[in-house]
Design a protein around this motif. Structure first.
Motif, PDB file in Angstrom:
ATOM      1  N   VAL A   1      47.697  42.077  31.364  1.00 41.42           N
ATOM      2  CA  VAL A   1      48.144  41.399  32.580  1.00 41.42           C
ATOM      3  C   VAL A   1      47.085  40.422  33.073  1.00 41.42           C
ATOM      4  CG1 VAL A   1      48.908  41.720  34.969  1.00 41.42           C
ATOM      5  CG2 VAL A   1      49.562  43.376  33.212  1.00 41.42           C
ATOM      6  N   ARG A   2      45.850  40.888  33.145  1.00 36.80           N
ATOM      7  CA  ARG A   2      44.749  40.058  33.620  1.00 36.80           C
ATOM      8  C   ARG A   2      43.485  40.432  32.866  1.00 36.80           C
ATOM      9  NH1 ARG A   2      43.366  41.197  39.372  1.00 36.80           N
ATOM     10  NH2 ARG A   2      42.160  39.277  39.173  1.00 36.80           N
ATOM     11  N   CYS A   3      42.566  39.483  32.737  1.00 35.26           N
ATOM     12  CA  CYS A   3      41.252  39.792  32.170  1.00 35.26           C
ATOM     13  C   CYS A   3      40.306  38.659  32.526  1.00 35.26           C
ATOM     14  CB  CYS A   3      41.323  39.980  30.652  1.00 35.26           C
ATOM     15  SG  CYS A   3      41.723  38.484  29.735  1.00 35.26           S
ATOM     16  N   ASN A   4      39.008  38.917  32.380  1.00 31.61           N
ATOM     17  CA  ASN A   4      38.050  37.847  32.613  1.00 31.61           C
ATOM     18  C   ASN A   4      37.678  37.181  31.290  1.00 31.61           C
ATOM     19  OD1 ASN A   4      36.299  39.671  31.420  1.00 31.61           O
ATOM     20  ND2 ASN A   4      35.243  40.189  33.317  1.00 31.61           N
ATOM     21  N   GLN A   5      36.882  36.122  31.374  1.00 27.00           N
ATOM     22  CA  GLN A   5      36.544  35.350  30.180  1.00 27.00           C
ATOM     23  C   GLN A   5      35.749  36.194  29.182  1.00 27.00           C
ATOM     24  OE1 GLN A   5      37.735  32.247  29.843  1.00 27.00           O
ATOM     25  NE2 GLN A   5      36.990  32.199  27.727  1.00 27.00           N
ATOM     26  N   ALA A   6      34.906  37.082  29.697  1.00 31.01           N
ATOM     27  CA  ALA A   6      34.114  37.923  28.806  1.00 31.01           C
ATOM     28  C   ALA A   6      35.005  38.831  27.967  1.00 31.01           C
ATOM     29  CB  ALA A   6      33.125  38.762  29.616  1.00 31.01           C
ATOM     30  N   TYR A   7      36.108  39.308  28.551  1.00 34.41           N
ATOM     31  CA  TYR A   7      37.012  40.159  27.783  1.00 34.41           C
ATOM     32  C   TYR A   7      37.705  39.368  26.685  1.00 34.41           C
ATOM     33  CZ  TYR A   7      40.376  43.678  26.508  1.00 34.41           C
ATOM     34  OH  TYR A   7      41.104  44.592  25.782  1.00 34.41           O
ATOM     35  N   MET A   8      38.120  38.136  26.994  1.00 34.48           N
ATOM     36  CA  MET A   8      38.751  37.295  25.974  1.00 34.48           C
ATOM     37  C   MET A   8      37.769  37.050  24.820  1.00 34.48           C
ATOM     38  SD  MET A   8      40.784  34.578  28.408  1.00 34.48           S
ATOM     39  CE  MET A   8      41.618  33.804  27.031  1.00 34.48           C
ATOM     40  N   GLN A   9      36.504  36.849  25.164  1.00 35.31           N
ATOM     41  CA  GLN A   9      35.474  36.655  24.148  1.00 35.31           C
ATOM     42  C   GLN A   9      35.305  37.920  23.309  1.00 35.31           C
ATOM     43  OE1 GLN A   9      31.677  35.554  25.791  1.00 35.31           O
ATOM     44  NE2 GLN A   9      30.600  35.835  23.847  1.00 35.31           N
TER      45      GLN A   9
END
Length: 445
Positions: free
Chosen positions: A88-96
């Motif tokens: 649903v949501r995540c920050n940029q560090a999680y996408m990395q």
């Protein structure tokens, strides 16, 4: 990903006249309304701060080694059902993190439990599923490849009363090389989430055998093994618990009471005083279950002396009508503080440092939140302005302060013409002339 709680008008359709709007409803082409029964569920998801892991664990649990891989802790929010979970949501560090160790993902990506059976990510998927079903906070380890191992925690956020789906938040606590790992399994010890434990035990609830750990501020080392944990602990208590509180301790701290509390509430807690270095100090004991079969528990005792002394001091100065000056004396590392009337929004600056004064912001005014969003934009780092505007509203700050005791957010200010992370915290206090919102800003390290 940034977390939009309210519908954005033109994103769905162009502005409509009343006549056009009614015609769309007659033709069955309306956008529709959110079910009010789901409001609390989506509010809970929307208010998760993806830049502050304290929504799940304490700030000081962050490991320095993860900075080798990411600028901040990877945090994600999932919506789960019986067959899988959706990002649903995540920050940029999680996408990395996902891109580096799994595959690139975006909000809306679907993960099916069956796709991870026997593969990397199986423990991750099983932990999300277990957390969603039981509500337990789950700590787990997983080998990502031959060179890296992750430590993570997943926590239940809310359940949708209409669909039955459950929202869970995951924090990647650490990514390490296996030969740099702790002396014992991280997942067994991380649940304590504290660097200030005086005593820490790993107990077999079936046999009462136990392991005592020491030096857990740096590395978890075995101090000694033993049998009959509860018998030994109660005997030791005779010499270390303050005499006035010994009877209560003996009544509360029995194996039966601990297991009952764990079964009914998921944790056992008890606060009391013990003698340490010849002086009585306040401590808090906490026990939580470990393992899927519930055959072990972690029991930790940590000092809450500083908190209790602070609370006693706060209560004393409140009675004297000196809450503001005393609080600031105890937490004098704020670079700026404000006193806000939560009902009207009127505010006054209470104290600032020289470098904050250079920002030339309002000293007082009639609407603190509007003033902050308007006049602070030039001194907030450009990449954090949208986050600040979305998070720092009167309704969100007051609601969070009432619900959790305080509101906190982290962003970057241009101090001395360079971006520095700061933490803004707001708490409600009761004064003789009514409630006040105390807002403080300090450097985040």
């Amino acid at each position: 990903i940034l977390g939009c709680n309210e519908m954005q008008g033109y994103y769905f359709c162009r502005p409509l006249s009343l006549e056009e709007l009614l015609r769309r409803y007659e033709e069955g082409r309306q956008i529709g309304f959110e079910n009010p029964e789901e409001r609390d569920y989506y509010d809970a998801i929307g208010t998760i701060n993806l830049y502050d892991m304290s929504v799940i664990v304490r700030e000081d649990a962050e490991s320095k080694s993860i900075r080798q891989y990411f600028d901040m802790l990877p945090i994600a929010v999932y919506e789960t059902d019986e067959s899988g979970f959706t990002l649903v949501r995540c920050n940029q560090a999680y996408m990395q993190f996902e891109k580096q160790f799994f595959e690139a993902v975006e909000a809306g990506h679907r993960f099916a439990y069956e796709d991870y059976v026997g593969k990397v990510g199986e423990k991750y998927a099983n932990s999300v599923s277990h957390c969603a079903r039981t509500g337990d906070k789950v700590f787990f380890d997983e080998n990502l490849d031959n060179a890296h191992k992750m430590h993570a925690v997943v926590s239940r956020i809310a359940e949708n009363p209409v669909t039955g789906r459950v929202a869970c938040a995951t924090v990647i606590l650490d990514v390490v090389e296996p030969d740099k790992d702790s002396a014992v399994d991280f997942a067994q010890v991380a649940k304590a989430l504290s660097t200030d434990y005086l005593y820490l035990y790993y107990v077999n609830v079936r046999t009462d055998e136990y392991v005592e750990y020491e030096n857990f501020t740096k590395k978890f080392n075995i101090n000694k093994n033993g049998r009959d944990f509860f018998g030994v602990s109660r005997e030791k208590a005779m010499n270390v618990v303050v005499p006035d509180e010994l009877d209560m301790f003996m009544q509360v701290f029995t194996k039966e009471n601990v297991l009952k509390a764990l079964k009914e509430h998921g944790a056992f807690t008890h606060s009391y005083r013990l003698i340490r270095d010849g002086e009585p100090i306040y401590v808090s004991m906490k026990a939580v279950m470990m393992g899927k079969d519930g055959d072990h528990m972690i029991i930790g005792v940590n000092s809450i002396n500083a908190q209790m002394k602070f609370q006693a001091e706060y209560n004393r100065v409140r009675e004297e009508g000196k809450a503001y000056s005393r609080i600031m004396a105890l937490v004098g590392d704020f670079i700026a503080t404000y006193v806000v009337d939560p009902a009207t929004g009127s505010f006054e600056e209470y104290s600032t440092t020289g470098e904050y004064d250079k920002l030339d912001l309002s000293k007082s005014g009639e609407d603190f939140f509007a003033d902050a969003r308007e006049k602070s934009m030039r001194v907030i780092y450009s990449e954090d302005r949208d986050l600040f505007n979305a998070m720092f509203t009167r309704d969100k700050v007051i609601r969070e302060a009432e619900r959790k005791g305080s509101f906190e957010m982290i962003y970057r200010l241009l101090l001395n013409d360079r971006p520095e992370y700061v933490s803004l915290r707001a708490s409600l206090i009761e004064e003789s002339d009514g409630r006040k919102l105390l807002v403080g800003i300090r450097k985040y390290t």
